[in-house]
Design a protein around this motif. Structure first.
Motif, PDB file in Angstrom:
ATOM      1  N   GLU A  13       0.998  -1.389  -0.101  1.00  0.00           N
ATOM      2  CA  GLU A  13      -0.316  -0.304   0.615  1.00  0.00           C
ATOM      3  C   GLU A  13       0.961   1.082   0.203  1.00  0.00           C
ATOM      4  O   GLU A  13       0.482   1.959  -0.427  1.00  0.00           O
ATOM      5  CB  GLU A  13      -0.566   0.365   1.014  1.00  0.00           C
ATOM      6  N   ASP A  14       1.865   1.066   1.116  1.00  0.00           N
ATOM      7  CA  ASP A  14       2.678   2.524   1.416  1.00  0.00           C
ATOM      8  C   ASP A  14       4.236   2.237   1.279  1.00  0.00           C
ATOM      9  O   ASP A  14       5.250   2.424   1.529  1.00  0.00           O
ATOM     10  CB  ASP A  14       2.217   2.708   2.690  1.00  0.00           C
ATOM     11  N   GLU A  15       4.663   2.765  -0.062  1.00  0.00           N
ATOM     12  CA  GLU A  15       5.385   2.358  -0.763  1.00  0.00           C
ATOM     13  C   GLU A  15       6.542   3.192   0.261  1.00  0.00           C
ATOM     14  O   GLU A  15       7.905   3.167   0.141  1.00  0.00           O
ATOM     15  CB  GLU A  15       5.427   3.137  -2.063  1.00  0.00           C
ATOM     16  N   ASP A  16       6.362   4.323   0.338  1.00  0.00           N
ATOM     17  CA  ASP A  16       7.142   5.214   2.007  1.00  0.00           C
ATOM     18  C   ASP A  16       7.569   4.235   2.768  1.00  0.00           C
ATOM     19  O   ASP A  16       8.652   4.376   3.390  1.00  0.00           O
ATOM     20  CB  ASP A  16       6.348   6.565   1.778  1.00  0.00           C
ATOM     21  N   ALA A  17       6.506   3.817   3.631  1.00  0.00           N
ATOM     22  CA  ALA A  17       6.916   3.215   4.660  1.00  0.00           C
ATOM     23  C   ALA A  17       7.382   1.984   4.712  1.00  0.00           C
ATOM     24  O   ALA A  17       8.179   1.892   5.247  1.00  0.00           O
ATOM     25  CB  ALA A  17       5.773   2.998   5.520  1.00  0.00           C
ATOM     26  N   MET A  18       7.508   1.572   3.088  1.00  0.00           N
ATOM     27  CA  MET A  18       8.507   0.088   3.258  1.00  0.00           C
ATOM     28  C   MET A  18       9.540   0.469   2.543  1.00  0.00           C
ATOM     29  O   MET A  18      10.592  -0.264   3.600  1.00  0.00           O
ATOM     30  CB  MET A  18       7.171  -0.451   2.361  1.00  0.00           C
ATOM     31  N   SER A  19       9.536   1.866   2.141  1.00  0.00           N
ATOM     32  CA  SER A  19      11.252   2.045   2.256  1.00  0.00           C
ATOM     33  C   SER A  19      11.661   2.491   3.309  1.00  0.00           C
ATOM     34  O   SER A  19      13.083   1.971   3.609  1.00  0.00           O
ATOM     35  CB  SER A  19      11.493   3.782   1.195  1.00  0.00           C
ATOM     36  N   LEU A  20      11.234   3.129   4.155  1.00  0.00           N
ATOM     37  CA  LEU A  20      11.726   3.205   6.005  1.00  0.00           C
ATOM     38  C   LEU A  20      12.322   1.846   6.018  1.00  0.00           C
ATOM     39  O   LEU A  20      13.280   1.966   6.778  1.00  0.00           O
ATOM     40  CB  LEU A  20      11.107   4.655   6.169  1.00  0.00           C
ATOM     41  N   LYS A  40       2.123  -5.816   3.875  1.00  0.00           N
ATOM     42  CA  LYS A  40      -0.099  -7.164   3.544  1.00  0.00           C
ATOM     43  C   LYS A  40       0.666  -8.220   3.924  1.00  0.00           C
ATOM     44  O   LYS A  40      -0.040  -9.493   3.140  1.00  0.00           O
ATOM     45  CB  LYS A  40      -0.016  -6.733   2.449  1.00  0.00           C
ATOM     46  N   ASP A  41       1.104  -9.083   5.209  1.00  0.00           N
ATOM     47  CA  ASP A  41       1.232 -10.156   5.359  1.00  0.00           C
ATOM     48  C   ASP A  41       2.032 -11.205   4.831  1.00  0.00           C
ATOM     49  O   ASP A  41       2.103 -12.402   4.397  1.00  0.00           O
ATOM     50  CB  ASP A  41      -0.476 -10.871   5.949  1.00  0.00           C
ATOM     51  N   HIS A  42       3.248 -10.466   3.579  1.00  0.00           N
ATOM     52  CA  HIS A  42       3.842 -11.577   3.227  1.00  0.00           C
ATOM     53  C   HIS A  42       4.908 -10.989   3.412  1.00  0.00           C
ATOM     54  O   HIS A  42       5.988 -10.676   2.643  1.00  0.00           O
ATOM     55  CB  HIS A  42       3.712 -10.784   1.521  1.00  0.00           C
ATOM     56  N   PRO A  43       5.952 -10.836   5.081  1.00  0.00           N
ATOM     57  CA  PRO A  43       7.093 -10.522   5.759  1.00  0.00           C
ATOM     58  C   PRO A  43       8.159 -11.670   4.556  1.00  0.00           C
ATOM     59  O   PRO A  43       9.299 -11.201   4.891  1.00  0.00           O
ATOM     60  CB  PRO A  43       7.028 -11.267   6.735  1.00  0.00           C
ATOM     61  N   LEU A  44       7.643 -13.129   4.819  1.00  0.00           N
ATOM     62  CA  LEU A  44       8.977 -13.890   3.629  1.00  0.00           C
ATOM     63  C   LEU A  44       9.683 -13.504   2.570  1.00  0.00           C
ATOM     64  O   LEU A  44      10.367 -13.403   2.540  1.00  0.00           O
ATOM     65  CB  LEU A  44       8.279 -15.006   4.385  1.00  0.00           C
ATOM     66  N   VAL A  45       8.271 -13.518   2.394  1.00  0.00           N
ATOM     67  CA  VAL A  45       8.308 -12.902   0.585  1.00  0.00           C
ATOM     68  C   VAL A  45       9.496 -11.893   0.000  1.00  0.00           C
ATOM     69  O   VAL A  45      10.400 -11.935  -0.442  1.00  0.00           O
ATOM     70  CB  VAL A  45       7.020 -12.813  -0.856  1.00  0.00           C
ATOM     71  N   SER A  46       8.746 -10.471   0.684  1.00  0.00           N
ATOM     72  CA  SER A  46       9.359  -9.556   0.772  1.00  0.00           C
ATOM     73  C   SER A  46      11.237  -9.606   1.467  1.00  0.00           C
ATOM     74  O   SER A  46      11.661  -8.581   0.480  1.00  0.00           O
ATOM     75  CB  SER A  46       8.546  -8.144   1.519  1.00  0.00           C
TER      76      SER A  46
END
Ligand SMILES: COc1ccc(C2=NN(C3CCN(c4nc(N)nc5sccc45)CC3)C(=O)[C@@H]3CC=CC[C@H]23)cc1OC
Ligand SMILES: [Mg+2]
Length: 366
Positions: A13-20, A40-46
């Motif tokens: 959803e939130d690319e900025d939060a993910m980048s941070l 979004k509940d894909h901690p292992l894939v990402s």
């Protein structure tokens, strides 16, 4: 097959939060619970994509097709039980990220080959896949089909490995087809040795062997570990992966408490089944006789601290922050060990006056 992959391997959803968050991927107190939400509940894939592709560029080094690798990691993640309070995909991602931090320290960087680093990170990611939330002892005690299949030896750890490699046999998931045979054979051997070393019944022998290596290990003048044989290199990598698997108590207190709540609830669920089956309850599994604080202090004193002290020696001056956090966390639980239940003699008023209450005793000890 070069589909245009999303930046973090998964849509967020939130690319900025993910980048941070991703900018903190090399820190020890990375918040995996927050990461699970943002991914979004894909901690292992990402986590796997960010570490292996973006941070370390290891996929390209072994001609791994990124979309195929992502598809494979989605299947692995889906085979971690979401219903396990502790042994779920977030734990897999946590051990992988912790391993990524330790392998980034200069004392070990350049010591291990890319293939060894790849094997350690991949082993971390898959090391508990399809965990049933039950212990090896429980599976053996109940003649579970997995215990029959693996003859009561490292039942879970053998199952995690067989599950991960079975998916690799499927053409549309086989990301390792780009490796040459020699690399693929060595990679498979290392991953097997690493995951089998996460079996807690191997802890004492692994620790003893690492101690021997620390005594003999010649740290070269450039502060790098000098490891000669395959066995010595594998031993250190096994120590790193195993330490990451029991690293919760070395993390910031809020994170450690969250993992403790989860493992205890998973143990209680096993204890509920043991009670229903009329079996003896395993240690720490009886929700009717909780011993959370004592169990954490015992786990730290007998298992976590001895291992991390040894790792701290091997990787000196690194891992010192983990050791000080570990001591702080130990005091948190030690100071909350509930007073021992009153025994019968204190029911007599005169005896009660003679006994210093255990909390006063503890105060005197401090
Ligand atoms: C956050 O807090 C925790 C996280 C994980 C565990 C685990 N615990 N165990 C075993 C450890 C030894 N255990 C002990 N048994 C007995 N009899 N005495 C004692 S004293 C001290 C321990 C102990 C049995 C469980 C596992 O195998 C898990 C699967 C793989 C790795 C570690 C995982 C534990 C946590 O907190 C306790
Ligand atoms: Mg395990």
């Amino acid at each position: 097959l070069k589909g245009n992959l999303p930046k973090f391997g998964v849509e967020v959803e939130d690319e900025d939060a993910m980048s941070l968050m991703v900018s903190q991927i090399n820190t020890w107190n990375f918040d995996l619970f927050k990461f699970a939400v943002i991914s979004k509940d894909h901690p292992l894939v990402s986590m796997a994509y960010v570490i292996l592709q973006s941070e370390r560029n290891l996929l390209r080094s072994y001609n791994v097709d990124p979309p195929t690798f992502i598809k494979y990691m989605f299947v692995i993640e889906a085979n971690y039980h979401k219903t396990n309070p502790y042994h779920n995909a977030t734990h897999g991602a946590d051990v992988m990220q912790s391993c990524h931090v330790l392998l980034g320290y200069s004392v070990v960087e350049q010591v291990f080959t890319d293939l060894e680093v790849f094997a350690a990170l991949f082993a971390s990611a898959i090391h508990d896949v399809d965990h049933p939330g039950l212990s090896n002892q429980f599976l053996s005690n109940t003649s579970n089909e997995l215990a029959i299949l693996y003859n009561d030896h490292a039942v879970l750890e053998n199952h995690h490995l067989a599950t991960a490699f079975k998916f690799l046999q499927e053409d549309e998931l086989n990301w390792a087809s780009g490796m040459d045979d020699k690399q693929r054979q060595l990679f498979r051997k290392m991953v097997i040795d690493l995951v089998l070393a996460t079996d807690m019944s191997k802890h004492l022998s692994l620790l003893a062997d690492i101690k021997t290596t620390v005594e003999s290990s010649k740290v070269a003048h450039n502060g790098k570990l000098v490891l000669e044989s395959y066995n010595e290199r594998m031993l250190v990598l096994q120590g790193i992966v195993h330490s990451c698997d029991i690293s919760s108590a070395t993390k910031a207190l809020p994170i450690y408490k969250a993992w403790t709540e989860r493992i205890i609830e998973e143990f209680y669920q096993q204890g509920d089944r043991e009670r229903d089956l009329g079996l003896n309850l395993s240690p720490m599994c009886d929700r009717q006789n909780p011993s959370i604080e004592k169990s954490q202090v015992g786990f730290i004193d007998f298992i976590v601290l001895p291992l991390w002290e040894t790792l701290g020696e091997l990787m000196f001056p690194y891992c010192q922050e983990m050791l000080s956090q570990l001591n702080e966390n130990r005091m948190y639980y030690f100071s909350r060990i509930p007073e021992s239940p009153r025994c019968s003699i204190t029911d007599e008023p005169e005896e009660r006056n003679n006994l210093i209450s255990s909390s006063e005793k503890r105060k005197n000890l401090r």
